[in-house]
Design a protein around this motif. Sequence first.
Motif, PDB file in Angstrom:
ATOM      1  N   LEU A  12      -1.570  -4.428  -5.780  1.00 28.79           N
ATOM      2  CA  LEU A  12      -2.381  -4.819  -4.625  1.00 28.79           C
ATOM      3  C   LEU A  12      -3.211  -6.085  -4.822  1.00 28.79           C
ATOM      4  O   LEU A  12      -3.463  -6.800  -3.860  1.00 28.79           O
ATOM      5  N   GLN A  23      -6.954   1.396  -0.466  1.00 28.43           N
ATOM      6  CA  GLN A  23      -5.898   0.469  -0.856  1.00 28.43           C
ATOM      7  C   GLN A  23      -5.881  -0.756   0.058  1.00 28.43           C
ATOM      8  O   GLN A  23      -5.775  -1.884  -0.415  1.00 28.43           O
ATOM      9  N   ARG A  24      -5.987  -0.534   1.344  1.00 22.71           N
ATOM     10  CA  ARG A  24      -6.006  -1.680   2.276  1.00 22.71           C
ATOM     11  C   ARG A  24      -7.209  -2.584   2.011  1.00 22.71           C
ATOM     12  O   ARG A  24      -7.121  -3.803   2.166  1.00 22.71           O
ATOM     13  N   VAL A  34       0.838  -1.200   0.000  1.00 26.39           N
ATOM     14  CA  VAL A  34       0.000   0.000   0.000  1.00 26.39           C
ATOM     15  C   VAL A  34       0.875   1.253   0.000  1.00 26.39           C
ATOM     16  O   VAL A  34       2.066   1.204   0.309  1.00 26.39           O
ATOM     17  N   SER A  35       0.264   2.357  -0.335  1.00 24.13           N
ATOM     18  CA  SER A  35       0.953   3.643  -0.304  1.00 24.13           C
ATOM     19  C   SER A  35       1.468   3.904   1.108  1.00 24.13           C
ATOM     20  O   SER A  35       0.769   3.676   2.083  1.00 24.13           O
ATOM     21  N   PRO A  93      -9.931   7.110  -5.987  1.00 23.01           N
ATOM     22  CA  PRO A  93      -9.108   5.965  -6.384  1.00 23.01           C
ATOM     23  C   PRO A  93      -9.372   5.559  -7.834  1.00 23.01           C
ATOM     24  O   PRO A  93     -10.473   5.768  -8.356  1.00 23.01           O
ATOM     25  N   SER A 142       2.354  -0.724  -6.452  1.00 22.23           N
ATOM     26  CA  SER A 142       1.441  -1.224  -5.426  1.00 22.23           C
ATOM     27  C   SER A 142       1.058  -2.689  -5.651  1.00 22.23           C
ATOM     28  O   SER A 142       1.056  -3.467  -4.703  1.00 22.23           O
ATOM     29  N   LEU A 166      -6.320  -4.873  -0.959  1.00 24.21           N
ATOM     30  CA  LEU A 166      -5.066  -5.619  -0.882  1.00 24.21           C
ATOM     31  C   LEU A 166      -5.319  -7.123  -0.783  1.00 24.21           C
ATOM     32  O   LEU A 166      -6.066  -7.584   0.072  1.00 24.21           O
TER      33      LEU A 166
END
Length: 181
Positions: free
Chosen positions: A90, A137-138, A16-17, A56, A88, A141
């Motif tokens: 992800l 993002q989380r 993640v960022s 996003p 990323s 993931l």
Amino acid sequence: MTGERRLARHIVVMGVSGAGKTTVARGISELTGLRFAEADEFHTEAHVAQMRAGIPLDDAARWPWLRALAAWMAQRHAEGVSTILACSALKRSYRDVLRQGPPDVEFLHLDGAAELIRDRLGRRVGHYMPASLFDSQRAILERLEPDESGVVLEVAASPDDLVRAAIDRLGLPLREPAAGR
């Protein structure tokens, strides 16, 4: 070893960022000589503006970007050049696109406590990715699966320790010192 060509390796530092992808990837590049690229630099200006606004990207926006990254690695592979990419990556499906570039791609997942990474994002200056996108993002993931070639490192370690651990765990040779030094 006359006539033998060393196989190129391709490593994607993912997470993640705020996990430290760029810092760790650059550190690995400096010590090993792998060609570094920052995936953020492959985004279109429109996508950067969208993320800067806290929106996003959706998968439709990501596919061309991921294909460009895979093509960049494949081009370096054809030249016999090993690469390290901060990206990323992800979702498994994103990593699958990256694996469509060179024959083998390895992943280094920088993972850690949300609170630690959120704190880092809050202190980061000069990056277009706002901390407000961290939760999105989380949420998407997908951690490396057992059949994916890669290593997971805990981001609580210092950047120097992460670089050394990554080089060790991935079995990367250090750059040979330049003659005359």
